[in-house]
Design a protein around this motif. Structure first.
Motif, PDB file in Angstrom:
ATOM      1  N   ASP A 250      19.485  -7.071  -2.333  1.00  0.00           N
ATOM      2  CA  ASP A 250      19.685  -5.861  -3.136  1.00  0.00           C
ATOM      3  C   ASP A 250      18.391  -5.064  -3.290  1.00  0.00           C
ATOM      4  OD1 ASP A 250      22.449  -6.441  -3.831  1.00  0.00           O
ATOM      5  OD2 ASP A 250      21.606  -8.119  -4.965  1.00  0.00           O
ATOM      6  N   PHE A 251      17.255  -5.776  -3.085  1.00  0.00           N
ATOM      7  CA  PHE A 251      15.971  -5.090  -3.280  1.00  0.00           C
ATOM      8  C   PHE A 251      14.897  -5.778  -2.452  1.00  0.00           C
ATOM      9  CE2 PHE A 251      12.359  -3.281  -5.525  1.00  0.00           C
ATOM     10  CZ  PHE A 251      12.820  -1.988  -5.743  1.00  0.00           C
ATOM     11  N   ILE A 252      13.941  -4.974  -1.961  1.00  0.00           N
ATOM     12  CA  ILE A 252      12.879  -5.525  -1.093  1.00  0.00           C
ATOM     13  C   ILE A 252      11.515  -5.221  -1.714  1.00  0.00           C
ATOM     14  CG2 ILE A 252      11.913  -5.493   1.250  1.00  0.00           C
ATOM     15  CD1 ILE A 252      14.612  -3.914   1.993  1.00  0.00           C
ATOM     16  N   VAL A 253      10.658  -6.240  -1.762  1.00  0.00           N
ATOM     17  CA  VAL A 253       9.283  -6.046  -2.230  1.00  0.00           C
ATOM     18  C   VAL A 253       8.369  -6.193  -1.015  1.00  0.00           C
ATOM     19  CG1 VAL A 253       7.460  -6.872  -3.784  1.00  0.00           C
ATOM     20  CG2 VAL A 253       9.885  -7.053  -4.478  1.00  0.00           C
ATOM     21  N   GLY A 254       7.648  -5.152  -0.687  1.00  0.00           N
ATOM     22  CA  GLY A 254       6.728  -5.189   0.458  1.00  0.00           C
ATOM     23  C   GLY A 254       5.357  -5.651  -0.016  1.00  0.00           C
ATOM     24  N   ALA A 255       5.086  -6.963   0.141  1.00  0.00           N
ATOM     25  CA  ALA A 255       3.782  -7.526  -0.273  1.00  0.00           C
ATOM     26  C   ALA A 255       3.095  -8.031   0.976  1.00  0.00           C
ATOM     27  CB  ALA A 255       4.012  -8.652  -1.280  1.00  0.00           C
ATOM     28  N   ASP A 256       3.139  -7.225   2.033  1.00  0.00           N
ATOM     29  CA  ASP A 256       2.689  -7.707   3.337  1.00  0.00           C
ATOM     30  C   ASP A 256       1.284  -7.222   3.708  1.00  0.00           C
ATOM     31  OD1 ASP A 256       3.883  -5.209   3.554  1.00  0.00           O
ATOM     32  OD2 ASP A 256       4.775  -5.563   5.504  1.00  0.00           O
ATOM     33  N   GLY A 257       0.481  -6.916   2.688  1.00  0.00           N
ATOM     34  CA  GLY A 257      -0.955  -6.735   2.889  1.00  0.00           C
ATOM     35  C   GLY A 257      -1.355  -5.439   3.580  1.00  0.00           C
ATOM     36  N   LEU A 258      -2.644  -5.375   3.909  1.00  0.00           N
ATOM     37  CA  LEU A 258      -3.244  -4.141   4.436  1.00  0.00           C
ATOM     38  C   LEU A 258      -2.580  -3.646   5.722  1.00  0.00           C
ATOM     39  CD1 LEU A 258      -5.637  -2.209   3.924  1.00  0.00           C
ATOM     40  CD2 LEU A 258      -6.997  -3.684   5.387  1.00  0.00           C
ATOM     41  N   ARG A 259      -2.204  -4.582   6.596  1.00  0.00           N
ATOM     42  CA  ARG A 259      -1.569  -4.170   7.859  1.00  0.00           C
ATOM     43  C   ARG A 259      -0.058  -4.210   7.712  1.00  0.00           C
ATOM     44  NH1 ARG A 259      -5.731  -6.772   7.887  1.00  0.00           N
ATOM     45  NH2 ARG A 259      -7.594  -5.889   8.826  1.00  0.00           N
ATOM     46  N   SER A 260       0.435  -3.609   6.659  1.00  0.00           N
ATOM     47  CA  SER A 260       1.829  -3.720   6.229  1.00  0.00           C
ATOM     48  C   SER A 260       2.830  -3.050   7.180  1.00  0.00           C
ATOM     49  CB  SER A 260       1.917  -3.054   4.859  1.00  0.00           C
ATOM     50  OG  SER A 260       3.238  -2.875   4.456  1.00  0.00           O
ATOM     51  N   THR A 261       3.874  -3.785   7.502  1.00  0.00           N
ATOM     52  CA  THR A 261       4.995  -3.197   8.240  1.00  0.00           C
ATOM     53  C   THR A 261       5.898  -2.436   7.264  1.00  0.00           C
ATOM     54  OG1 THR A 261       4.941  -5.071   9.734  1.00  0.00           O
ATOM     55  CG2 THR A 261       6.971  -3.792   9.725  1.00  0.00           C
ATOM     56  N   MET A 262       6.009  -2.957   6.039  1.00  0.00           N
ATOM     57  CA  MET A 262       6.867  -2.293   5.047  1.00  0.00           C
ATOM     58  C   MET A 262       6.322  -0.912   4.676  1.00  0.00           C
ATOM     59  SD  MET A 262       9.480  -4.218   4.633  1.00  0.00           S
ATOM     60  CE  MET A 262       9.282  -4.315   6.385  1.00  0.00           C
ATOM     61  N   ARG A 263       4.992  -0.747   4.751  1.00  0.00           N
ATOM     62  CA  ARG A 263       4.419   0.589   4.487  1.00  0.00           C
ATOM     63  C   ARG A 263       4.922   1.593   5.520  1.00  0.00           C
ATOM     64  NH1 ARG A 263      -0.854  -0.624   4.241  1.00  0.00           N
ATOM     65  NH2 ARG A 263      -1.295  -0.071   6.389  1.00  0.00           N
ATOM     66  N   GLU A 264       5.026   1.152   6.779  1.00  0.00           N
ATOM     67  CA  GLU A 264       5.538   2.045   7.828  1.00  0.00           C
ATOM     68  C   GLU A 264       6.961   2.471   7.495  1.00  0.00           C
ATOM     69  OE1 GLU A 264       3.488   3.056  10.249  1.00  0.00           O
ATOM     70  OE2 GLU A 264       2.022   1.843   9.182  1.00  0.00           O
ATOM     71  N   VAL A 265       7.736   1.544   6.919  1.00  0.00           N
ATOM     72  CA  VAL A 265       9.119   1.865   6.552  1.00  0.00           C
ATOM     73  C   VAL A 265       9.139   2.891   5.422  1.00  0.00           C
ATOM     74  CG1 VAL A 265      11.290   0.915   5.640  1.00  0.00           C
ATOM     75  CG2 VAL A 265       9.932  -0.434   7.274  1.00  0.00           C
ATOM     76  N   VAL A 266       8.244   2.722   4.453  1.00  0.00           N
ATOM     77  CA  VAL A 266       8.193   3.689   3.340  1.00  0.00           C
ATOM     78  C   VAL A 266       7.783   5.066   3.864  1.00  0.00           C
ATOM     79  CG1 VAL A 266       6.871   4.328   1.264  1.00  0.00           C
ATOM     80  CG2 VAL A 266       7.787   2.019   1.492  1.00  0.00           C
ATOM     81  N   LEU A 267       6.788   5.075   4.744  1.00  0.00           N
ATOM     82  CA  LEU A 267       6.255   6.363   5.204  1.00  0.00           C
ATOM     83  C   LEU A 267       7.142   7.015   6.256  1.00  0.00           C
ATOM     84  CD1 LEU A 267       2.472   5.444   5.460  1.00  0.00           C
ATOM     85  CD2 LEU A 267       3.638   6.651   3.620  1.00  0.00           C
ATOM     86  N   GLN A 268       7.838   6.202   7.031  1.00  0.00           N
ATOM     87  CA  GLN A 268       8.695   6.707   8.114  1.00  0.00           C
ATOM     88  C   GLN A 268       8.004   7.780   8.937  1.00  0.00           C
ATOM     89  OE1 GLN A 268      12.678   7.598   6.841  1.00  0.00           O
ATOM     90  NE2 GLN A 268      13.075   5.453   6.364  1.00  0.00           N
TER      91      GLN A 268
END
Ligand SMILES: Cc1cc2nc3c(=O)[nH]c(=O)nc-3n(C[C@H](O)[C@H](O)[C@H](O)COP(=O)(O)OP(=O)(O)OC[C@H]3O[C@@H](n4cnc5c(N)ncnc54)[C@H](O)[C@@H]3O)c2cc1C
Length: 441
Positions: A162-180
């Motif tokens: 239901d919810f995702i926490v992106g705690a994947d550090g400086l080289r984050s893949t989840m950041r790419e998802v947020v920024l698109q």
């Protein structure tokens, strides 16, 4: 953000935490503690653990870790520093020595710790195990659906939540998802590298030059032109952790971590005071690591749909304030309160509102502190040193900034703003101020 609803959420939520670093494990514990979530942690590495050696944990972070029971697994491994000392690079003159423990505990109610990162990580992992929160290793998340809420692993497996926490550090893949793709600028070099190594304190106590560093536990910073060195004891005072920061020499273009060369360390710190040189002589070959210190352009947004970023994934901190992990733990505490009290659609924006100005302020002063630590010798450095030598000056502390308080509160001395903060309590206050109903226990 929608208008606050009149009822707090009651449904159980499946939360996936991407990354089992200090921030990810803290988030798993804090979110589980809401009693409203089934949490799962996904870690790309095949083995859990932490690289590097020492970490300073200030009371704004220790108060949360103690509340969550993490301290019971740290036992003798934490060291309580009596002082924070700043020393001039060339002649070893003590420029300032500020009391730390027990004064910090007396003032803020919680301790300042020096702890090995692996010990803190292990203690958090033990709480995660105690709470029966599953951690899946070898689980590299490669993409996320932030509308339906799911993540996909490198194996092709898809995990719904239901919810995702992106705690994947400086080289984050989840950041790419947020920024698109928008404004996506990768982490950039700060211009500094660091060497890290440890020395057994048994090798120091009988050395006339080094004994002073280990007689009582303290954090020592040797400040010099473009470089500094930090040292403190860890693990029941059995090892002395050393971090040396120096200008980028272009040897790490394709990596951010490699084995360090002791000869290079000797060369860099030739001309520094006998203590620094003696510490370098005690470094053992094969145990010195060299790190590239990186930074990130500020992000417009830390969230998208049902995904929120925490810790280094959204706001890495230069190490000059020793706050990166502490702020990731504060993020974890605040995010858990958002998940506990808000509809999922509002969690990201309220979380960012709660955390943004605080971490931005700390980032700003960490960058400024770099300049203060690394001043070239000259009139500015002489004025800095004169202030630090003057025991009666209010600004004598190495961190003599003013904390610009939020929410209409007056500015405070830096340490009060930083150390006296309870991220859980502040989140609750701000959430209720925004008009969301508080959950009745
Ligand atoms: C020299 C130095 C000294 C420091 N000293 C201090 C200090 O004294 N005090 C302090 O508070 N902070 C300090 N810091 C900062 C602190 O170490 C970091 O800010 C903190 O560890 C960040 O934690 P994190 O959990 O956000 O990220 P990380 O620790 O980077 O964890 C991210 C995790 O996510 C995993 N991961 C990455 N990508 C994926 C993926 N796609 N799928 C699944 N998993 C993934 C990684 O393997 C890793 O386990 C220091 C930093 C440096 C460089």
């Amino acid at each position: 953000m929608s208008a606050p609803s009149t009822e707090p959420p009651t449904d159980r939520r499946r939360v996936v935490v991407v990354g089992a670093g200090l921030g990810g494990l803290a988030a798993a514990v804090a979110i589980h503690r809401t009693g409203l979530a089934d949490v799962q942690v996904l870690e790309a590495a095949s083995k859990l653990g932490e690289l590097g050696a020492g970490i300073q944990v200030s009371p704004n972070c220790s108060r949360l870790l103690i509340r969550w029971g993490v301290d019971k697994y740290l036992s003798n491994n934490v060291v309580l520093p009596r002082y924070g000392r700043v020393v001039r690079w060339q002649d070893g003159e003590v420029l300032s020595q500020a009391p730390m423990m027990p004064q910090i505990q007396e003032k803020y109610g919680f301790p300042h710790w020096h702890v090995h990162r692996a010990d803190l990580h292990e203690a958090l992992r033990k709480i995660v195990d105690e709470l029966k929160i599953p951690i899946k290793v070898n689980a590299k998340v490669v993409s996320a659906d932030v509308d339906g809420a799911s993540v996909s692993l490198h194996t092709g497996e898809k995990i719904d939540c239901d919810f995702i926490v992106g705690a994947d550090g400086l080289r984050s893949t989840m950041r790419e998802v947020v920024l698109q793709g928008e404004e996506a600028s990768p982490p950039f070099v700060t211009g500094d590298y660091a060497y890290r190594f440890t020395v057994p304190t048994d090798d120091m106590v009988d050395d006339p030059v080094l004994a002073d560093c280990v007689q009582v536990p303290m954090a020592i910073g040797w400040w010099g032109p473009r470089m500094h060195v930090v040292g403190y004891k860890l693990r029941n005072e059995t090892i002395f952790n050393v971090v040396t920061v120096f200008p980028d020499d272009g040897t790490m273009d394709n990596t951010y971590k490699m084995e360090g060369e002791i000869d290079h360390l000797r060369e860099l710190y030739d001309g520094w005071c006998p203590q620094v040189k003696a510490l370098i002589e005690r470094a053992r070959p094969g145990t010195v690591t060299k790190w590239k210190l990186m930074d990130l352009q500020p992000l417009q947004s830390w969230h998208r749909g049902k995904l929120v970023l925490i810790g280094d994934a959204c706001h890495p901190m230069l190490p000059y304030m020793a706050q990166g992990a502490s702020q990731a733990v504060e993020d974890a505490a605040a995010l858990a309160q958002c998940l506990r009290h808000l509809p999922l659609s509002d969690v990201g924006s309220v979380f960012q509102q709660l955390r943004h100005s605080r971490v931005t302020q700390i980032q700003k002063y960490a960058r400024t502190q770099r300049g203060k630590n690394h001043m070239l010798d000259g009139p500015e450095q002489e004025a800095r040193d004169a202030t630090m030598r003057d025991a009666s000056a209010a600004t004598r502390s190495a961190y003599a900034w003013s904390w610009a308080a939020e929410d209409g509160e007056p500015p405070k001395p830096w340490n009060e703003g930083l150390f006296g903060y309870d991220a859980e309590e502040e989140a609750l206050k701000r959430i209720s101020k925004l008009g969301y109903p508080a959950r009745i226990e």
